[in-house]
Design a protein around this motif. Structure first.
Motif, PDB file in Angstrom:
ATOM      1  N   GLN A   1       0.820  -1.218   0.000  1.00  0.00           N
ATOM      2  CA  GLN A   1       0.000   0.000   0.000  1.00  0.00           C
ATOM      3  C   GLN A   1       0.845   1.256   0.000  1.00  0.00           C
ATOM      4  N   MET A   2       0.309   2.267  -0.646  1.00  0.00           N
ATOM      5  CA  MET A   2       0.891   3.600  -0.592  1.00  0.00           C
ATOM      6  C   MET A   2       0.269   4.318   0.600  1.00  0.00           C
ATOM      7  N   GLU A   3       1.109   4.669   1.563  1.00  0.00           N
ATOM      8  CA  GLU A   3       0.593   5.266   2.802  1.00  0.00           C
ATOM      9  C   GLU A   3       0.939   6.748   2.834  1.00  0.00           C
ATOM     10  N   PHE A   4      -0.076   7.573   3.019  1.00  0.00           N
ATOM     11  CA  PHE A   4       0.124   9.014   3.088  1.00  0.00           C
ATOM     12  C   PHE A   4       0.877   9.386   4.366  1.00  0.00           C
ATOM     13  N   LEU A   5       1.852  10.262   4.222  1.00  0.00           N
ATOM     14  CA  LEU A   5       2.568  10.762   5.397  1.00  0.00           C
ATOM     15  C   LEU A   5       2.192  12.211   5.700  1.00  0.00           C
ATOM     16  N   VAL A   6       2.375  13.085   4.687  1.00  0.00           N
ATOM     17  CA  VAL A   6       2.253  14.512   4.972  1.00  0.00           C
ATOM     18  C   VAL A   6       2.035  15.272   3.678  1.00  0.00           C
ATOM     19  N   ASN A   7       1.321  16.420   3.788  1.00  0.00           N
ATOM     20  CA  ASN A   7       1.362  17.361   2.693  1.00  0.00           C
ATOM     21  C   ASN A   7       1.751  18.739   3.181  1.00  0.00           C
ATOM     22  N   PHE A   8       2.293  19.528   2.278  1.00  0.00           N
ATOM     23  CA  PHE A   8       3.020  20.748   2.616  1.00  0.00           C
ATOM     24  C   PHE A   8       2.655  21.798   1.595  1.00  0.00           C
ATOM     25  N   TYR A   9       2.320  22.982   2.082  1.00  0.00           N
ATOM     26  CA  TYR A   9       1.957  24.079   1.176  1.00  0.00           C
ATOM     27  C   TYR A   9       2.349  25.398   1.803  1.00  0.00           C
ATOM     28  N   ASN A  10       2.881  26.256   1.007  1.00  0.00           N
ATOM     29  CA  ASN A  10       3.213  27.612   1.458  1.00  0.00           C
ATOM     30  C   ASN A  10       4.068  27.597   2.712  1.00  0.00           C
ATOM     31  N   GLY A  11       5.008  26.685   2.742  1.00  0.00           N
ATOM     32  CA  GLY A  11       5.948  26.654   3.861  1.00  0.00           C
ATOM     33  C   GLY A  11       5.442  25.974   5.111  1.00  0.00           C
ATOM     34  N   LYS A  12       4.248  25.348   5.019  1.00  0.00           N
ATOM     35  CA  LYS A  12       3.690  24.756   6.242  1.00  0.00           C
ATOM     36  C   LYS A  12       3.168  23.349   5.989  1.00  0.00           C
ATOM     37  N   VAL A  13       3.198  22.545   7.037  1.00  0.00           N
ATOM     38  CA  VAL A  13       2.524  21.259   7.002  1.00  0.00           C
ATOM     39  C   VAL A  13       1.018  21.507   7.077  1.00  0.00           C
ATOM     40  N   MET A  14       0.294  21.012   6.065  1.00  0.00           N
ATOM     41  CA  MET A  14      -1.150  21.217   6.032  1.00  0.00           C
ATOM     42  C   MET A  14      -1.881  20.059   6.702  1.00  0.00           C
ATOM     43  N   GLU A  15      -1.334  18.875   6.498  1.00  0.00           N
ATOM     44  CA  GLU A  15      -1.999  17.691   7.027  1.00  0.00           C
ATOM     45  C   GLU A  15      -0.955  16.598   7.192  1.00  0.00           C
ATOM     46  N   LYS A  16      -1.090  15.800   8.228  1.00  0.00           N
ATOM     47  CA  LYS A  16      -0.178  14.673   8.398  1.00  0.00           C
ATOM     48  C   LYS A  16      -0.948  13.485   8.941  1.00  0.00           C
ATOM     49  N   SER A  17      -0.418  12.296   8.675  1.00  0.00           N
ATOM     50  CA  SER A  17      -1.075  11.084   9.131  1.00  0.00           C
ATOM     51  C   SER A  17      -0.428  10.585  10.425  1.00  0.00           C
ATOM     52  N   LYS A  18      -1.005   9.516  10.948  1.00  0.00           N
ATOM     53  CA  LYS A  18      -0.444   8.921  12.178  1.00  0.00           C
ATOM     54  C   LYS A  18       0.942   8.347  11.938  1.00  0.00           C
ATOM     55  N   LEU A  19       1.248   8.029  10.659  1.00  0.00           N
ATOM     56  CA  LEU A  19       2.571   7.484  10.350  1.00  0.00           C
ATOM     57  C   LEU A  19       3.660   8.544  10.431  1.00  0.00           C
ATOM     58  N   PHE A  20       3.270   9.798  10.405  1.00  0.00           N
ATOM     59  CA  PHE A  20       4.239  10.907  10.440  1.00  0.00           C
ATOM     60  C   PHE A  20       4.617  11.134  11.894  1.00  0.00           C
ATOM     61  N   LYS A  21       5.618  10.349  12.340  1.00  0.00           N
ATOM     62  CA  LYS A  21       5.983  10.352  13.749  1.00  0.00           C
ATOM     63  C   LYS A  21       6.717  11.645  14.124  1.00  0.00           C
ATOM     64  N   ASP A  22       6.892  11.822  15.414  1.00  0.00           N
ATOM     65  CA  ASP A  22       7.596  13.015  15.897  1.00  0.00           C
ATOM     66  C   ASP A  22       9.022  13.098  15.367  1.00  0.00           C
ATOM     67  N   GLN A  23       9.571  11.935  15.000  1.00  0.00           N
ATOM     68  CA  GLN A  23      10.944  11.923  14.484  1.00  0.00           C
ATOM     69  C   GLN A  23      11.029  12.428  13.042  1.00  0.00           C
ATOM     70  N   PHE A  24       9.879  12.641  12.418  1.00  0.00           N
ATOM     71  CA  PHE A  24       9.834  13.089  11.031  1.00  0.00           C
ATOM     72  C   PHE A  24       9.661  14.612  10.978  1.00  0.00           C
ATOM     73  N   SER A  25      10.283  15.225   9.999  1.00  0.00           N
ATOM     74  CA  SER A  25      10.049  16.643   9.756  1.00  0.00           C
ATOM     75  C   SER A  25      10.209  16.926   8.270  1.00  0.00           C
ATOM     76  N   VAL A  26       9.527  17.948   7.811  1.00  0.00           N
ATOM     77  CA  VAL A  26       9.625  18.352   6.404  1.00  0.00           C
ATOM     78  C   VAL A  26       9.866  19.848   6.333  1.00  0.00           C
ATOM     79  N   GLU A  27      10.550  20.241   5.265  1.00  0.00           N
ATOM     80  CA  GLU A  27      10.734  21.659   5.014  1.00  0.00           C
ATOM     81  C   GLU A  27      11.121  21.853   3.559  1.00  0.00           C
ATOM     82  N   ARG A  28      10.974  23.106   3.113  1.00  0.00           N
ATOM     83  CA  ARG A  28      11.452  23.473   1.792  1.00  0.00           C
ATOM     84  C   ARG A  28      12.083  24.849   1.937  1.00  0.00           C
ATOM     85  N   PRO A  29      13.322  24.894   2.372  1.00  0.00           N
ATOM     86  CA  PRO A  29      13.960  26.193   2.603  1.00  0.00           C
ATOM     87  C   PRO A  29      14.204  26.935   1.296  1.00  0.00           C
TER      88      PRO A  29
END
Lengths: 110, 113
Positions: free
Chosen positions: B42-70
């Motif tokens: 299965q393809m499992e959703f982790l996170v989506n990101f827009y305008n420099g911010k996380v818009m939505e994240k799933s339970k799989l997106f643990k605290d150890q995960f982070s995203v950015e687009r500097p």
């Protein structure tokens, strides 16, 4: 996934034959995409439909939003069509996030 | 057509170390996503990101995960620290709007040992 029921889970075809894959949706979806995941694992975008039918070579896809389903027809299957096919639909009630089906593993045999 | 590039294609890392997965989205796309796939399933959703911010994240997106687009450069997924269960293929995707078609990269195959 819960919102998308994809069938069959596995399919075996002989070269030159055809079949159809189907995705049923538990809610009204805005659009659907179909992908092929090849042997190298890459996701190839096959179709994006907001409604109606599209055709590309030996592939044809239909999306019926009112009846909440989409199909992908493969005709004259070739060996290179083998792979896993996923549908993914965007749910307007979930900010248009896409939800994937569980995939159909297609094997085309000589 | 337009492509999403992912670097590296493969990564092996020791458990507990940090890893950064890089994604170069389609140039005019505004929404970015990470998905996780284990063993071609299965393809499992982790996170989506827009305008420099996380818009939505799933339970799989643990605290150890982070995203950015500097500064409009790579869209990155960082895992710190990594765990054995993070071994998977991570796919980046981008789209122009929330409802438009997604373009996926070829994935980064991450193995945590």
């Amino acid at each position: 996934g819960d919102q998308v029921e994809q069938s069959p889970s596995a399919l075996s075809l002989h070269e030159g034959t055809g079949s159809a894959l189907r995705c049923n949706f538990t809610t009204t979806m805005r659009a659907v995409q179909w992908f092929q995941q090849n042997s190298r694992g890459s996701l190839i975008n096959l179709f994006y439909l907001a409604s109606g039918t599209k055709e590309n070579g030996r592939l044809k896809s239909t999306f019926n939003s009112k009846e909440s389903y989409s199909t992908l027809h493969i005709r004259d299957a070739q060996l290179e069509d083998s792979g896993t096919y996923f549908c993914a639909a965007s749910d307007p009630n979930s900010n248009n996030r896409i939800f994937f089906g569980d995939g159909t593993q297609l094997v085309v045999k000589p | 057509g337009p492509k999403v590039l992912q670097i590296p294609s493969h990564q092996i890392i020791d458990m507990g170390q940090m890893v950064t997965l890089n994604c170069d989205p389609v140039s005019n796309h505004l929404y970015f996503y990470w998905y996780k796939q284990i063993l071609g399933q299965q393809m499992e959703f982790l996170v989506n990101f827009y305008n420099g911010k996380v818009m939505e994240k799933s339970k799989l997106f643990k605290d150890q995960f982070s995203v950015e687009r500097p500064d409009g450069s790579y869209f990155t997924l960082k895992i710190q620290p990594t765990a054995l269960e993070d071994s998977a293929v991570y796919f980046c995707a981008s789209s122009f709007t929330r409802g438009s078609d997604y373009t996926f990269g070829s994935g980064t195959r991450l193995l945590v040992i």
